[in-house]
Design an enzyme around this catalytic site. Structure first.
Site, PDB file in Angstrom:
ATOM      1  CG  ASN A  59      93.045  24.830  60.432  1.00 17.60           C
ATOM      2  OD1 ASN A  59      93.196  25.556  61.411  1.00 17.60           O
ATOM      3  ND2 ASN A  59      92.167  23.837  60.416  1.00 17.60           N
ATOM      4  CG  ASP A  64      88.925  13.294  65.582  1.00 19.99           C
ATOM      5  OD1 ASP A  64      89.565  14.362  65.432  1.00 19.99           O
ATOM      6  OD2 ASP A  64      87.919  13.011  64.901  1.00 19.99           O
ATOM      7  NE  ARG A 101      96.498  29.089  65.074  1.00 16.06           N
ATOM      8  CZ  ARG A 101      96.445  29.026  63.752  1.00 16.06           C
ATOM      9  NH1 ARG A 101      97.405  28.397  63.083  1.00 16.06           N
ATOM     10  NH2 ARG A 101      95.464  29.594  63.088  1.00 16.06           N
ATOM     11  CB  SER A 154     108.512  36.836  76.717  1.00 14.47           C
ATOM     12  OG  SER A 154     107.176  36.647  77.149  1.00 14.47           O
ATOM     13  CG  HIS A 196      97.003  33.808  71.642  1.00 12.46           C
ATOM     14  ND1 HIS A 196      95.931  34.553  71.186  1.00 12.46           N
ATOM     15  CD2 HIS A 196      96.902  32.606  71.018  1.00 12.46           C
ATOM     16  CE1 HIS A 196      95.218  33.832  70.343  1.00 12.46           C
ATOM     17  NE2 HIS A 196      95.780  32.643  70.229  1.00 12.46           N
ATOM     18  CB  SER A 232      89.768  15.043  62.366  1.00  6.28           C
ATOM     19  OG  SER A 232      89.526  16.083  63.297  1.00  6.28           O
ATOM     20  CG  HIS A 242      93.259  25.087  65.210  1.00 11.21           C
ATOM     21  ND1 HIS A 242      93.222  25.772  64.014  1.00 11.21           N
ATOM     22  CD2 HIS A 242      93.426  26.028  66.158  1.00 11.21           C
ATOM     23  CE1 HIS A 242      93.367  27.077  64.242  1.00 11.21           C
ATOM     24  NE2 HIS A 242      93.504  27.242  65.553  1.00 11.21           N
ATOM     25  CG  ASP A 243      92.827  16.932  66.609  1.00 12.47           C
ATOM     26  OD1 ASP A 243      92.088  16.648  65.639  1.00 12.47           O
ATOM     27  OD2 ASP A 243      93.252  16.073  67.407  1.00 12.47           O
ATOM     28  N   GLY A 280      86.339  16.766  68.413  1.00 13.23           N
ATOM     29  CA  GLY A 280      87.097  16.237  69.533  1.00 13.23           C
ATOM     30  C   GLY A 280      88.534  15.947  69.157  1.00 13.23           C
ATOM     31  CG  ASP A 307     106.192  34.400  79.595  1.00 12.91           C
ATOM     32  OD1 ASP A 307     105.230  34.926  78.991  1.00 12.91           O
ATOM     33  OD2 ASP A 307     107.371  34.765  79.423  1.00 12.91           O
ATOM     34  N   PRO A 326      86.893  29.695  67.551  1.00  9.32           N
ATOM     35  CG  PRO A 326      87.982  30.238  69.548  1.00  9.32           C
ATOM     36  CD  PRO A 326      87.628  29.066  68.668  1.00  9.32           C
TER      37      PRO A 326
END
Length: 354
Positions: A120, A99, A87, A277, A219, A101, A91-92, A97, A282, A189
């Site tokens: 975050n 990077d 995740r 699971s 997810h 950050s 998010h990065d 991009g 999967d 999103p």
């Protein structure tokens, strides 16, 4: 798969990292084919000489092995950390991009950094794994391996240790010097997006509709706070008190886990994103959607929408195909707007610019 079984699986995964006979070892060590015209290319595609597989083979040949060991150690202690690292990589890459950050700390007197955005903080996990790998790398190969690359490799290794999905990741990303919390909400999103909004969001990053649905399969691991989906349980709209796309028994289970919110100060519990699971990466995530057990609106919409429902059904039927697509999509996502060559820097400490 229970925790004891996963631990045994992790030990086996680590010992047979190159064993193609392992049941869940989808080996995609060769570079994936370039994206089709339909799926598009990452913005500002890098030059081959500054970005590619085996990037550190001469400058720091131990790099990927050191990172892999750090991830293995963390996932063995807490399997949930794998979801956190994947995740974090997502998010990065979706903000400025890939990077690194998202790893930068906030500086007093300036706008808070990405990691401190309410989106975050405190939900992002795995920073300690990146820090441990970076510290070890700085001892062996000082000022050589970027934090952005460490995160990309760590996400790859996380996918392998909890899902057996093995693939090669190009290196050569350099670290960015800017991290702004205001850009998080502008680019990531939210959990209430519908399929069309998700398509547009991913398209803006150069990713296709199929890649969006494929990457949503992440997810199948991880957790979500109740506040991200409580609107589906309580006062959904004037016609339905709860989201009619939710399986009633699943909704009752969620209400038990997530009492009706009464104030902004009450606890915000967490629930597994995948009810079947939760610690194994999967394709059962898609089966949950078909059974109306998608946790977030942005999950369940993938099955409910004609735009994406066939993709969901295909991912249910063809596990190995989904795994291959997931590997390729992760590589593609990992090259979004990257800094290479002389752009950016190689941080000495992932928390701060040099």
């Amino acid at each position: 798969m229970n925790s004891l079984a996963l631990i045994s699986c992790l030990i086996l995964c680590f010992s047979v990292f190159t064993d193609a006979s392992y049941k869940y070892n989808y080996d995609y060590t060769s570079p994936p084919p370039p994206p089709s015209k339909k799926s598009g290319y990452p913005k500002h595609p890098p030059k081959k000489s500054t970005f590619g597989i085996g990037f550190y083979s001469k400058s720091c040949p131990q790099a990927e092995g050191i990172i892999k060991k750090a991830v293995f150690k963390a996932v063995l202690m807490n399997p949930g950390i794998a979801a956190g690292i994947i995740r974090m990589h997502f998010h990065d890459c979706f903000i400025r991009g890939c990077d690194g950050s998202v790893l930068l700390d906030s500086i007093p007197g300036k706008e808070t950094a990405e990691k401190d955005s309410p989106i975050n903080n405190p939900s992002l996990r795995g920073f300690g794994v990146i820090d441990e790998a970076k510290a070890l790398l700085e001892k062996v190969c000082p000022h050589t391996v970027s934090c952005a690359d460490i995160l990309a490799y760590a996400a790859r290794d996380s996918a392998f240790f909890v899902g057996g999905i093995k693939y090669a990741v190009p290196g050569g990303r350099r670290d960015g010097r800017v991290s702004l919390s205001s850009e998080v909400i502008q680019n990531l999103p939210p959990p209430f997006f519908d399929a069309k909004q998700l398509e547009d969001n991913f398209k803006a990053k150069g990713l296709s509709l199929d890649e969006m649905v494929t990457l949503s399969g992440a997810h199948s691991i991880g957790v979500s706070h109740c506040s991200s989906f409580s609107n589906r349980l309580y006062g959904f709209n004037t016609t339905h008190p709860q989201d009619p796309s939710l399986d009633p028994r699943y909704a009752s289970y969620l209400k038990h886990k997530c009492p009706r919110p009464m104030s902004d100060t009450q606890d915000d519990p967490i629930v597994n994103l995948d009810v079947s699971s939760p610690i194994h990466l999967d394709n059962k995530y898609y089966l949950n959607l078909r059974n109306h057990k998608g946790l977030l609106t942005s999950d369940q919409t993938l099955y409910e929408s004609p735009l994406t429902s066939k993709l969901v059904l295909n991912n249910i039927k063809f596990r190995s195909t989904w795994a291959r697509k997931f590997a390729n999509a992760m590589v593609h996502m990992g090259s979004i707007e990257i800094l290479t060559g002389n752009k950016g820097e190689i941080r000495k400490n992932c928390h701060f610019i040099n």
